[in-house]
Design a protein around this motif. Structure first.
Motif, mmCIF file in Angstrom:
data_model
loop_
_atom_site.group_PDB
_atom_site.id
_atom_site.type_symbol
_atom_site.label_atom_id
_atom_site.label_comp_id
_atom_site.label_asym_id
_atom_site.label_seq_id
_atom_site.Cartn_x
_atom_site.Cartn_y
_atom_site.Cartn_z
ATOM 1 N N SER A 54 61.307 31.967 -12.842
ATOM 2 C CA SER A 54 60.567 32.271 -11.776
ATOM 3 C C SER A 54 61.092 31.693 -10.302
ATOM 4 O O SER A 54 61.626 30.864 -10.295
ATOM 5 N N ALA A 55 60.791 32.363 -9.413
ATOM 6 C CA ALA A 55 61.296 32.060 -8.034
ATOM 7 C C ALA A 55 59.755 31.265 -7.104
ATOM 8 O O ALA A 55 60.008 30.750 -6.078
ATOM 9 N N THR A 56 58.717 31.508 -7.956
ATOM 10 C CA THR A 56 57.522 31.141 -7.327
ATOM 11 C C THR A 56 56.959 30.080 -8.222
ATOM 12 O O THR A 56 56.719 29.894 -9.455
ATOM 13 N N SER A 57 56.310 28.937 -7.573
ATOM 14 C CA SER A 57 55.779 27.778 -8.368
ATOM 15 C C SER A 57 54.351 27.621 -8.001
ATOM 16 O O SER A 57 53.719 28.638 -7.303
ATOM 17 N N VAL A 58 53.781 26.889 -8.818
ATOM 18 C CA VAL A 58 52.456 26.594 -8.773
ATOM 19 C C VAL A 58 52.232 25.103 -8.372
ATOM 20 O O VAL A 58 52.897 24.223 -8.910
ATOM 21 N N GLN A 59 51.047 24.921 -7.654
ATOM 22 C CA GLN A 59 50.842 23.372 -7.081
ATOM 23 C C GLN A 59 49.441 23.191 -7.382
ATOM 24 O O GLN A 59 48.709 23.963 -7.280
ATOM 25 N N PHE A 60 49.237 21.987 -7.537
ATOM 26 C CA PHE A 60 47.812 21.269 -7.631
ATOM 27 C C PHE A 60 47.797 20.002 -7.268
ATOM 28 O O PHE A 60 49.005 19.173 -7.490
ATOM 29 N N GLY A 61 46.746 19.202 -6.815
ATOM 30 C CA GLY A 61 46.565 18.041 -6.375
ATOM 31 C C GLY A 61 45.140 17.475 -6.629
ATOM 32 O O GLY A 61 44.322 18.082 -7.232
ATOM 33 N N PRO A 62 44.856 16.213 -5.963
ATOM 34 C CA PRO A 62 43.782 15.620 -6.318
ATOM 35 C C PRO A 62 42.622 16.512 -5.629
ATOM 36 O O PRO A 62 42.763 17.490 -4.913
ATOM 37 N N GLU A 63 41.352 15.836 -5.790
ATOM 38 C CA GLU A 63 40.292 16.632 -5.346
ATOM 39 C C GLU A 63 40.393 16.885 -3.832
ATOM 40 O O GLU A 63 40.568 16.075 -3.259
#
Length: 145
Positions: A54-63
């Motif tokens: 994939s050329a697209t990523s996912v991100q997540f982080g703290p509240e």
């Protein structure tokens, strides 16, 4: 036929990263790593993963990383062979729905009888309930890479 021009011009625009709303960063990271997604280098507190190919990523982080509620995202995960992909996900411990496919009258159960591209789907969710729609695309429409 639609064109790719607008008042803004004809410059490339790509979706590189989607933000997923999650409640537990470590649990989510472990889930996506179990799917074989690459853990990317990011600033402290941010987790970014990229599915294979994939050329697209996912991100997540703290509240507070996103105002969206955990589990409120829905996105497509495109695969060339949905049977192989579903079997691999199930083997990794992911609960995946049965196949369903698009018809002129709406969705119907099972694989598309002709295995036509863009037709067959299945879904799964991450630990927070974010929904991934697996879609089989073996041959792209002209102009798509």
């Amino acid at each position: 036929m639609p064109t790719n021009t607008s008042e803004l011009g004809d410059f490339a625009q790509r979706i590189e990263v989607l933000i997923l709303p999650v409640s537990d960063v470590d649990r989510s990271r472990d889930f996506y790593v179990r799917l074989g997604w690459r853990l990317d280098v990011t600033p402290p507190g941010v987790v970014q993963l990229t599915p294979p190919g994939s050329a697209t990523s996912v991100q997540f982080g703290p509240e507070g990383f996103t105002p969206a509620a955990p589990g409120s995202a829905t996105a497509y995960l495109v695969v060339a062979d949905i049977v192989t992909a579903r079997e691999a996900l199930v083997a990794a411990g992911v609960e995946v729905t049965d196949y369903f496919h698009a018809t002129p009258d709406g969705m119907a159960p099972g694989l598309d009888p002709a295995r036509a591209t863009y037709r067959t789907r299945a879904t799964f969710t991450d630990p927070d309930g974010n929904t991934w729609i697996l879609q089989e695309i073996a041959t792209r429409l002209p102009g798509r890479e």
